[in-house]
Motif scaffolding. Structure first.
Motif, PDB file in Angstrom:
ATOM      1  N   VAL A 363       0.781  -1.078  -0.011  1.00  0.00           N
ATOM      2  CA  VAL A 363       0.069  -0.112  -0.088  1.00  0.00           C
ATOM      3  C   VAL A 363       0.950   1.142  -0.089  1.00  0.00           C
ATOM      4  O   VAL A 363       0.515   2.203  -0.751  1.00  0.00           O
ATOM      5  CB  VAL A 363      -0.958   0.162   1.241  1.00  0.00           C
ATOM      6  N   GLY A 368      -1.225   4.456  -1.486  1.00  0.00           N
ATOM      7  CA  GLY A 368      -2.771   4.283  -1.266  1.00  0.00           C
ATOM      8  C   GLY A 368      -3.447   4.198  -2.308  1.00  0.00           C
ATOM      9  O   GLY A 368      -4.948   4.632  -2.266  1.00  0.00           O
ATOM     10  N   CYS A 398      -6.337   0.300   1.758  1.00  0.00           N
ATOM     11  CA  CYS A 398      -6.159   1.627   1.328  1.00  0.00           C
ATOM     12  C   CYS A 398      -6.696   2.605   2.662  1.00  0.00           C
ATOM     13  O   CYS A 398      -6.053   3.542   3.004  1.00  0.00           O
ATOM     14  CB  CYS A 398      -6.715   2.075   0.099  1.00  0.00           C
ATOM     15  N   TYR A 401      -4.217   2.481   5.474  1.00  0.00           N
ATOM     16  CA  TYR A 401      -3.089   3.146   4.703  1.00  0.00           C
ATOM     17  C   TYR A 401      -3.208   4.538   5.518  1.00  0.00           C
ATOM     18  O   TYR A 401      -2.277   5.306   5.907  1.00  0.00           O
ATOM     19  CB  TYR A 401      -2.712   2.916   3.778  1.00  0.00           C
ATOM     20  N   HIS A 402      -4.354   5.201   4.846  1.00  0.00           N
ATOM     21  CA  HIS A 402      -4.647   6.419   4.944  1.00  0.00           C
ATOM     22  C   HIS A 402      -5.078   6.851   6.142  1.00  0.00           C
ATOM     23  O   HIS A 402      -4.818   8.244   6.749  1.00  0.00           O
ATOM     24  CB  HIS A 402      -5.873   6.973   3.986  1.00  0.00           C
ATOM     25  N   ARG A 405      -1.632   7.458   8.013  1.00  0.00           N
ATOM     26  CA  ARG A 405      -1.115   8.587   7.361  1.00  0.00           C
ATOM     27  C   ARG A 405      -1.645  10.009   8.197  1.00  0.00           C
ATOM     28  O   ARG A 405      -0.908  10.780   8.493  1.00  0.00           O
ATOM     29  CB  ARG A 405      -1.229   8.885   5.989  1.00  0.00           C
TER      30      ARG A 405
END
Length: 540
Positions: A363, A368, A398, A401-402, A405
């Motif tokens: 990812v 992402g 995804c 992952y975001h 972040r």
């Protein structure tokens, strides 16, 4: 006991002893003037003869410490190519070890007998039986039996005998293998039973991993013994085994592989490997070209994998039934038959990794991006999930992952994970294989210096697994000469793809549901690598 000599084609019935020298069961010092003194190994042998009535009339045995002149290097070189016949022709191989076993034949037979129903479920590959099988394996009584069986296999796997190269070949070639330790209770573990126990244990989400940790070599040994994969895969058994000299990692397994070369004097291990690999490929074992091409310090033919890649092949291809004749030219160019699966277009490249990255790493590599991640997930879960399940899996990855972040101090509560169906070392690429009927995402591996120009994928029938009516295969990515196929130059091997499921009946609808690939066309002849290769020709 005395030594007698016989022609190898005219030997009386005999037992072949399998042991490790460090345990001194058949010490060289016990041999003097063709007379053999009693040893611990001979006591074990006598016990075997007394236990098994069908062996009681055998009057001869063979053991390397006494039957090969250990002071004559020439005799050793002459005997190495004969080792296969010595163990194949024996009535049985007797494995003798300095170990007190915690079990006996009756204990193992009782476990196997009570697990018969579980074995039957595992033998039935129909998907409709999988839930029933999973429920059966979780029953307390079955779980306890599996734990006992796993402990037996773990004990056997941890023997010093299991750590040596030559003993693997002896186990594979013998018509029958009888084991005996210092407790003098001989037993026999049928490879099919040991393999079935490990399959069932592996299906239960790591429940037995703490017991069977490090038993992969034993599993591969039993799969090879049962003919469940290409015979040359015996070569990867050197991965977790030791040998006195490096070349024994090849010589000590080549008879079991079915490809025997003449021992080379004063040759490097790389040159011996090249000689064996070329002989294997020439004999039609094309699975050895299905490894990533990673040139060693000196340039090498692209169709021949480096020695360092030998042990990664078991992660993928199990057999390559030929689609036509195979030939290898004097300058190393390979000609074989395969289908054109389609053109290959790279969408994204991943950096060099020691093994294939985990989902979170993938990812991050695509930042992402949901579209790319969906293609990555489809490429790596072909035949395992439907298209809808794959899209959800990619979306969850995804999202995790975001989330990470946006909130770097917090770890996501749940990161989706799926077991990938391929693993190689080296740079990897997300690509699309396009035929007139279907476009399919794949991951393929290559050397660091990926050639520029047109890439194609060919299907040479490199088989991985079978699930329902979907046949698992691995395609081979080839680089076309700048002037095209008609330039007269051979193609360059780039590397293998992740597993691709191809419907056996060419069902396009089914391929779309499970992410499989469909193509049509005749079997074609292909020339790859060697002196005629447009990329590495002349570098051998």
């Amino acid at each position: 006991m005395t030594l007698e000599s016989f022609d190898i084609d005219n030997m009386p019935p005999y037992l072949a002893m399998s042991h490790v020298w460090s345990e001194s069961l058949f010490p060289v010092s016990h041999l003097a003037n063709s007379e053999v003194d009693i040893s611990d190994g001979l006591i074990m042998l006598e016990t075997v003869l007394e236990t098994y009535k069908e062996l009681s009339q055998i009057e001869y045995c063979w053991t390397d410490t006494w039957c090969i002149d250990q002071n004559d290097p020439e005799d050793k070189y002459q005997q190495i190519p004969q080792m296969g016949r010595i163990y194949q022709n024996a009535v049985a191989a007797v494995v003798t070890v300095r170990h007190q076993f915690s079990f006996d034949q009756a204990y193992w037979d009782e476990i196997v007998g009570e697990l018969e129903a579980a074995f039957d479920f595992m033998n039935d590959i129909d998907i409709e039986f999988l839930p029933k099988a999973a429920a059966l394996y979780k029953l307390p009584r079955i779980s306890k039996l599996l734990e006992k069986a796993a402990l037996v296999l773990s004990e056997f796997n941890n023997l010093t005998w299991m750590k040596r190269v030559w003993t693997a070949q002896e186990y594979l070639l013998a018509a029958r293998v009888i084991c005996i330790g210092e407790d003098l209770r001989p037993f026999y573990l049928k490879p099919e039973h040991a393999r079935m126990v490990m399959l069932i244990c592996a299906s239960d989400s790591g429940k037995y991993d703490h017991i069977l940790q490090g038993c992969g070599n034993l599993d591969m040994l039993n799969r090879t013994a049962k003919g469940q994969c290409d015979s040359t895969l015996a070569m990867i058994l050197a991965e977790d085994r030791e040998s006195t000299v490096p070349e024994d990692g090849i010589y000590g397994l080549m008879a079991a592989s079915g490809v025997v070369i003449t021992p080379m004097r004063n040759a490097s291990i790389e040159d011996i490997w090249l000689s064996w690999c070329e002989a294997s490929v020439k004999a039609g074992h094309l699975l050895w070209i299905m490894l990533p091409f990673s040139p060693p310090s000196h340039p090498q033919n692209c169709i021949i994998p480096s020695l360092t890649h030998r042990n990664t092949i078991h992660q993928g291809v199990q057999a390559t039934p030929l689609l036509g004749p195979v030939s290898l030219s004097p300058i190393g160019t390979l000609t074989f038959s395969a289908y054109l699966a389609g053109t290959c277009t790279i969408l994204h490249s991943f950096p060099f990794v020691a093994d294939f990255p985990q989902p979170a790493d993938l990812v991050a590599s695509v930042n992402g991006d949901l579209h790319l991640m969906t293609l990555v997930c489809e490429a790596l879960t072909i035949g395992i999930q439907t298209a809808a399940e794959t899209r959800k899996y990619a979306k969850d990855l995804c999202a995790a992952y975001h989330h990470a972040r946006r909130h770097p101090s917090r770890r996501p509560k749940h990161v989706p994970h799926v077991q990938f169906n391929n693993s190689h070392a080296g740079p990897a690429h997300l690509a699309l294989i396009k035929s007139p009927l279907k476009t399919t995402p794949v991951i393929f591996w290559s050397a660091a210096d990926l050639p520029e120009g047109r890439l194609i994928a060919v299907d040479l029938n490199a088989q991985v697994v079978a699930r329902d009516e979907l046949e698992g295969r691995t395609f081979l990515i080839l680089s076309v000469p700048p002037g095209g196929e008609r330039s007269g130059r051979a193609l360059h091997k780039v590397g293998p793809t992740s597993h691709v499921f191809v419907p056996g009946d060419g069902d396009l609808v089914r391929a779309r549901v499970y992410g499989g690939h469909v193509f049509r066309g005749p079997v074609e002849r292909w020339r790859v690598g060697g002196g005629e290769c447009w990329r590495c020709g002349g570098r051998r």
